[in-house]
Design a protein around this motif. Sequence first.
Motif, short mmCIF file in Angstrom:
data_model
loop_
_atom_site.label_atom_id
_atom_site.label_comp_id
_atom_site.label_asym_id
_atom_site.label_seq_id
_atom_site.Cartn_x
_atom_site.Cartn_y
_atom_site.Cartn_z
N PRO A 63 -31.82 -18.07 63.54
CA PRO A 63 -32.00 -19.51 63.07
C PRO A 63 -31.42 -20.11 61.82
O PRO A 63 -31.58 -19.12 60.95
CB PRO A 63 -33.69 -19.70 63.05
CG PRO A 63 -34.28 -18.61 63.85
CD PRO A 63 -33.26 -17.45 63.64
N GLU A 64 -30.44 -21.01 61.88
CA GLU A 64 -29.83 -21.60 60.74
C GLU A 64 -29.07 -20.64 60.03
O GLU A 64 -28.83 -20.39 58.89
CB GLU A 64 -30.81 -22.22 59.89
CG GLU A 64 -31.56 -23.37 60.36
CD GLU A 64 -32.30 -24.08 59.30
OE1 GLU A 64 -32.52 -23.67 58.35
OE2 GLU A 64 -32.69 -25.17 59.53
N ARG A 66 -31.08 -14.89 68.39
CA ARG A 66 -30.61 -15.91 67.77
C ARG A 66 -31.26 -16.04 66.34
O ARG A 66 -32.21 -15.65 65.85
CB ARG A 66 -31.51 -17.00 68.47
CG ARG A 66 -31.14 -18.58 67.98
CD ARG A 66 -31.97 -19.62 68.70
NE ARG A 66 -31.41 -19.79 69.97
CZ ARG A 66 -30.54 -20.69 70.37
NH1 ARG A 66 -30.23 -21.49 69.19
NH2 ARG A 66 -30.15 -20.88 71.51
N ASP A 77 -27.79 -22.59 64.42
CA ASP A 77 -28.31 -21.12 64.79
C ASP A 77 -26.83 -20.41 65.17
O ASP A 77 -25.97 -20.75 65.51
CB ASP A 77 -29.02 -21.22 66.12
CG ASP A 77 -30.46 -21.89 65.84
OD1 ASP A 77 -30.71 -22.11 64.64
OD2 ASP A 77 -31.04 -21.99 66.81
#
Length: 162
Positions: A142-143, A140, A154
């Motif tokens: 993030p952002e 993942r 994400d």
Amino acid sequence: MEIRIATADDWPGIWPFLREIVAAGETYTWPRDVDEARARQMWLVPAPGRTVVAVDRDGTVLGSAKLTPNQLGPGAHVANASFMVAPSAAGRGIGRALGEYVLDLARADGYRAMQFNAVVAVNTRAVALWRSLGFEVVGRIPEGFRHSAEGYVDLLVMYRRL
């Protein structure tokens, strides 16, 4: 519906929905204002990659996908793929059919796995489809994506063995 390898003659059927999807800024990490020449170069990939189309009985392009090595050299045994379904054809199982077709094509081409590098986490339909086809989230960012309506969201890295 028929799924087959795309030809240059299919591009006029792909470009209108590709342009619409990319311009929406909700699912693709491409520049939202990508011009047609650059989009064609990015979508109609050279060998060893392949681009496929899903077409209706009358030849209308309903969706398309491209299959390429995820990396070069020692990483070329892992495939990468991208998918687009014409918004007017959404909900008809075209994404699933393209996904299954491309997974089979990747196996036939000798790939050992498939990885998606940038699945927008809030694209819940795509995430659910890929999970149903055996993909799991292995990372993942993030952002990692600036969504046109939801701001920074994400990105998921999804993977499955073939």
